[in-house]
Design a protein around this motif. Sequence first.
Motif, PDB file in Angstrom:
ATOM      1  N   THR A 299       9.495  10.260  -0.594  1.00 38.16           N
ATOM      2  CA  THR A 299       9.458   9.476   0.646  1.00 38.16           C
ATOM      3  C   THR A 299       9.236  10.387   1.847  1.00 38.16           C
ATOM      4  OG1 THR A 299      10.995   7.877  -0.333  1.00 38.16           O
ATOM      5  CG2 THR A 299      10.715   7.783   2.045  1.00 38.16           C
ATOM      6  N   ILE A 300       9.940  11.524   1.866  1.00 36.95           N
ATOM      7  CA  ILE A 300       9.763  12.478   2.972  1.00 36.95           C
ATOM      8  C   ILE A 300       8.337  13.034   2.979  1.00 36.95           C
ATOM      9  CG2 ILE A 300      10.510  14.722   3.891  1.00 36.95           C
ATOM     10  CD1 ILE A 300      13.363  13.938   2.824  1.00 36.95           C
ATOM     11  N   VAL A 301       7.791  13.317   1.785  1.00 34.07           N
ATOM     12  CA  VAL A 301       6.392  13.764   1.683  1.00 34.07           C
ATOM     13  C   VAL A 301       5.463  12.672   2.218  1.00 34.07           C
ATOM     14  CG1 VAL A 301       4.530  14.341   0.075  1.00 34.07           C
ATOM     15  CG2 VAL A 301       6.791  15.370  -0.221  1.00 34.07           C
ATOM     16  N   GLY A 302       5.782  11.404   1.879  1.00 29.85           N
ATOM     17  CA  GLY A 302       5.002  10.277   2.378  1.00 29.85           C
ATOM     18  C   GLY A 302       5.026  10.200   3.891  1.00 29.85           C
ATOM     19  N   PHE A 303       6.192  10.471   4.494  1.00 27.07           N
ATOM     20  CA  PHE A 303       6.297  10.467   5.957  1.00 27.07           C
ATOM     21  C   PHE A 303       5.389  11.537   6.560  1.00 27.07           C
ATOM     22  CE2 PHE A 303      10.911   8.784   5.741  1.00 27.07           C
ATOM     23  CZ  PHE A 303      10.451   7.474   5.765  1.00 27.07           C
ATOM     24  N   LEU A 304       5.420  12.716   5.931  1.00 29.48           N
ATOM     25  CA  LEU A 304       4.642  13.844   6.451  1.00 29.48           C
ATOM     26  C   LEU A 304       3.134  13.614   6.336  1.00 29.48           C
ATOM     27  CD1 LEU A 304       6.828  16.723   5.008  1.00 29.48           C
ATOM     28  CD2 LEU A 304       6.442  16.302   7.427  1.00 29.48           C
ATOM     29  N   SER A 305       2.727  12.879   5.294  1.00 32.91           N
ATOM     30  CA  SER A 305       1.279  12.714   5.041  1.00 32.91           C
ATOM     31  C   SER A 305       0.776  11.292   5.270  1.00 32.91           C
ATOM     32  CB  SER A 305       0.972  13.144   3.601  1.00 32.91           C
ATOM     33  OG  SER A 305       1.744  12.383   2.687  1.00 32.91           O
ATOM     34  N   HIS A 306       1.572  10.463   5.981  1.00 35.05           N
ATOM     35  CA  HIS A 306       1.190   9.046   6.092  1.00 35.05           C
ATOM     36  C   HIS A 306      -0.143   8.846   6.823  1.00 35.05           C
ATOM     37  CE1 HIS A 306       1.953   7.610  10.320  1.00 35.05           C
ATOM     38  NE2 HIS A 306       2.468   8.817  10.383  1.00 35.05           N
ATOM     39  N   SER A 307      -0.499   9.776   7.721  1.00 29.74           N
ATOM     40  CA  SER A 307      -1.773   9.620   8.444  1.00 29.74           C
ATOM     41  C   SER A 307      -2.962   9.906   7.530  1.00 29.74           C
ATOM     42  CB  SER A 307      -1.809  10.555   9.656  1.00 29.74           C
ATOM     43  OG  SER A 307      -1.647  11.897   9.248  1.00 29.74           O
ATOM     44  N   PHE A 308      -2.720  10.679   6.443  1.00 28.93           N
ATOM     45  CA  PHE A 308      -3.803  10.987   5.501  1.00 28.93           C
ATOM     46  C   PHE A 308      -3.930   9.905   4.429  1.00 28.93           C
ATOM     47  CE2 PHE A 308      -1.935  15.115   6.848  1.00 28.93           C
ATOM     48  CZ  PHE A 308      -2.995  15.545   7.642  1.00 28.93           C
ATOM     49  N   ILE A 309      -2.772   9.363   4.017  1.00 32.85           N
ATOM     50  CA  ILE A 309      -2.815   8.345   2.960  1.00 32.85           C
ATOM     51  C   ILE A 309      -2.978   6.933   3.534  1.00 32.85           C
ATOM     52  CG2 ILE A 309      -1.496   9.729   1.311  1.00 32.85           C
ATOM     53  CD1 ILE A 309       1.006   8.220   2.075  1.00 32.85           C
ATOM     54  N   HIS A 310      -3.039   6.868   4.882  1.00 25.70           N
ATOM     55  CA  HIS A 310      -3.284   5.594   5.589  1.00 25.70           C
ATOM     56  C   HIS A 310      -2.277   4.505   5.230  1.00 25.70           C
ATOM     57  CE1 HIS A 310      -6.927   7.455   7.032  1.00 25.70           C
ATOM     58  NE2 HIS A 310      -7.342   7.657   5.792  1.00 25.70           N
ATOM     59  N   LEU A 311      -1.004   4.908   5.231  1.00 28.72           N
ATOM     60  CA  LEU A 311       0.085   3.947   5.037  1.00 28.72           C
ATOM     61  C   LEU A 311       1.046   4.063   6.213  1.00 28.72           C
ATOM     62  CD1 LEU A 311       1.099   4.219   1.266  1.00 28.72           C
ATOM     63  CD2 LEU A 311       0.051   2.258   2.380  1.00 28.72           C
ATOM     64  N   GLU A 312       1.511   2.922   6.704  1.00 27.40           N
ATOM     65  CA  GLU A 312       2.489   2.926   7.793  1.00 27.40           C
ATOM     66  C   GLU A 312       3.794   3.566   7.315  1.00 27.40           C
ATOM     67  OE1 GLU A 312       2.213   1.849  10.981  1.00 27.40           O
ATOM     68  OE2 GLU A 312       0.087   1.460  10.637  1.00 27.40           O
ATOM     69  N   LEU A 313       4.534   4.175   8.248  1.00 28.44           N
ATOM     70  CA  LEU A 313       5.824   4.771   7.906  1.00 28.44           C
ATOM     71  C   LEU A 313       6.762   3.741   7.283  1.00 28.44           C
ATOM     72  CD1 LEU A 313       6.586   6.985  11.023  1.00 28.44           C
ATOM     73  CD2 LEU A 313       6.207   7.781   8.703  1.00 28.44           C
ATOM     74  N   THR A 314       6.748   2.539   7.857  1.00 30.06           N
ATOM     75  CA  THR A 314       7.617   1.479   7.340  1.00 30.06           C
ATOM     76  C   THR A 314       7.262   1.158   5.895  1.00 30.06           C
ATOM     77  OG1 THR A 314       7.716   0.569   9.573  1.00 30.06           O
ATOM     78  CG2 THR A 314       8.512  -0.845   7.808  1.00 30.06           C
ATOM     79  N   THR A 315       5.967   1.120   5.600  1.00 26.00           N
ATOM     80  CA  THR A 315       5.506   0.837   4.230  1.00 26.00           C
ATOM     81  C   THR A 315       5.976   1.917   3.271  1.00 26.00           C
ATOM     82  OG1 THR A 315       3.533  -0.192   5.183  1.00 26.00           O
ATOM     83  CG2 THR A 315       3.463   0.284   2.832  1.00 26.00           C
ATOM     84  N   VAL A 316       5.874   3.189   3.706  1.00 29.55           N
ATOM     85  CA  VAL A 316       6.318   4.315   2.873  1.00 29.55           C
ATOM     86  C   VAL A 316       7.811   4.190   2.576  1.00 29.55           C
ATOM     87  CG1 VAL A 316       6.675   6.826   2.800  1.00 29.55           C
ATOM     88  CG2 VAL A 316       4.535   5.893   3.720  1.00 29.55           C
ATOM     89  N   ALA A 317       8.598   3.895   3.617  1.00 33.55           N
ATOM     90  CA  ALA A 317      10.056   3.792   3.454  1.00 33.55           C
ATOM     91  C   ALA A 317      10.443   2.626   2.552  1.00 33.55           C
ATOM     92  CB  ALA A 317      10.714   3.644   4.817  1.00 33.55           C
ATOM     93  N   VAL A 318       9.797   1.476   2.741  1.00 33.19           N
ATOM     94  CA  VAL A 318      10.095   0.294   1.911  1.00 33.19           C
ATOM     95  C   VAL A 318       9.719   0.567   0.459  1.00 33.19           C
ATOM     96  CG1 VAL A 318       9.482  -2.118   1.463  1.00 33.19           C
ATOM     97  CG2 VAL A 318       9.909  -1.373   3.794  1.00 33.19           C
ATOM     98  N   CYS A 319       8.559   1.204   0.235  1.00 32.82           N
ATOM     99  CA  CYS A 319       8.133   1.541  -1.133  1.00 32.82           C
ATOM    100  C   CYS A 319       9.150   2.471  -1.794  1.00 32.82           C
ATOM    101  CB  CYS A 319       6.754   2.209  -1.113  1.00 32.82           C
ATOM    102  SG  CYS A 319       5.405   1.071  -0.746  1.00 32.82           S
ATOM    103  N   GLY A 320       9.632   3.475  -1.039  1.00 34.13           N
ATOM    104  CA  GLY A 320      10.631   4.398  -1.573  1.00 34.13           C
ATOM    105  C   GLY A 320      11.920   3.686  -1.948  1.00 34.13           C
ATOM    106  N   ALA A 321      12.387   2.795  -1.040  1.00 37.97           N
ATOM    107  CA  ALA A 321      13.636   2.055  -1.288  1.00 37.97           C
ATOM    108  C   ALA A 321      13.502   1.135  -2.494  1.00 37.97           C
ATOM    109  CB  ALA A 321      14.017   1.260  -0.037  1.00 37.97           C
ATOM    110  N   LEU A 322      12.384   0.405  -2.579  1.00 43.47           N
ATOM    111  CA  LEU A 322      12.161  -0.516  -3.700  1.00 43.47           C
ATOM    112  C   LEU A 322      12.048   0.230  -5.027  1.00 43.47           C
ATOM    113  CD1 LEU A 322       9.641  -3.111  -2.182  1.00 43.47           C
ATOM    114  CD2 LEU A 322      11.977  -3.577  -2.981  1.00 43.47           C
TER     115      LEU A 322
END
Length: 433
Positions: free
Chosen positions: A234-257
């Motif tokens: 999830t933290i990696v997703g936060f750091l690279s969200h602009s490259f993977i074109h996913l919103e921070l909220t989406t990354v966090a929800v995906c991690g939690a789920l």
Amino acid sequence: METTLSIAVFVISYLFIMTEKINRALVAMTGGFLMLITGIYQWNDAFTEYIDWNTITLLFSMMVLVSITKKTGLFEYVAISLAQKVKGAPGPLLLVTGTLTAIGSALLDNVTTVLLFVPILLTLTERLNLPAFPYLMVVILCANIGGTATLIGDPPNIMIGQSVEHFTFLSFIVHLGPVVLVIFTTTLAALYFLFRKSLISDGERSKELLELTPTDYLKKTPMLYQSTAVLGLTIVGFLSHSFIHLELTTVAVCGALLLLLLTDKEVDAEKVFEEVEWVTLFFFIGLFMLVGGLEQVGVIDELARWMMWVTEGDLPATALVILWSSGLLSGVVDNIPFVAAMIPVIEEFESYGMANLDPLWWSLALGACLGGNGTLIGASANVVVAGLAASAKHPVGFLRFALYGMPVVLFSLIVCTIYVYVRYLLPFIVASH
């Protein structure tokens, strides 16, 4: 009439929040619903326009991730290991506490970090027979300073990041990281100097701590590895969200789920949801509704016009007014509703012909996040720590806190003024001449 009513509801709600006589989430929600009952806006407007669901969802997801990870004993393992690394020495433990809190606040968020760390810290101070107050002060101040450095570190930054499309996770680190590092190291050194005489080691207690085996606190089940992996991803997703074109909220929800699904056999999802800080989430919802009332009746627009009139539309003057006003006001009132009120104000400046708003956004982020250190109700992390400390019979007094917090805020704002002027305003002044 509506304007007077919305201002009255807002001010009265704030006074009750500041006195802490009634649960602040209850006060904020009551104020928000008074806006609905009196017809200042409709429920549909509150739900679709004024409540920032991205911020609420992001915080909720992080709480779920941390709630599950906490059950594995990972955080206790880290805390005891670090305490043993410094051989239970009070001074180095204070420095380690500040550093760990600042890093945790930058990577997770400051509310989550203090929720995790304060119970562990109170256990350690009790084991070592040390005064809790110096460590609690260091945790609060370093949590707010460290949280300033990243997009997810402090709720105001989350709100700004959601409002400005071209700001990424890395933008916050690049623009706010350097000044935060200077403020953090200086503040931690000053706190160490101030508290050093009260940090007297109890040799017998230190010996007992050194005899503990940190790995005994780890529950070596599949959940330990699953939660560590998902939290890291999830933290990696936060750091690279602009490259993977996913919103921070989406990354966090995906991690939690993902973590909920992986750990379903070991931990009941209902139990996890019970441990979510619902009071904090509903407090934010109520505050968004309160600020929405001011926005609906045009108070925000008037505030923007007033600031433009004071600064005559001059970018350097506006940036510094925002920095200092947000820094000083965030010490008196919670920084979250202040930022919620200021976001539309800064957006309004664009309609007055101000092309580059970035210096204003960075000034708001620095002022609001660092200004939260001013008083015990200046930031959510402060309130959370105060609550945990009070329940453990180590209350943090309002005035005693302000005695340390306000000088830190003034120092932080002076450093930020120099930083904002040199990095953003001086190039603008040179270019315009």
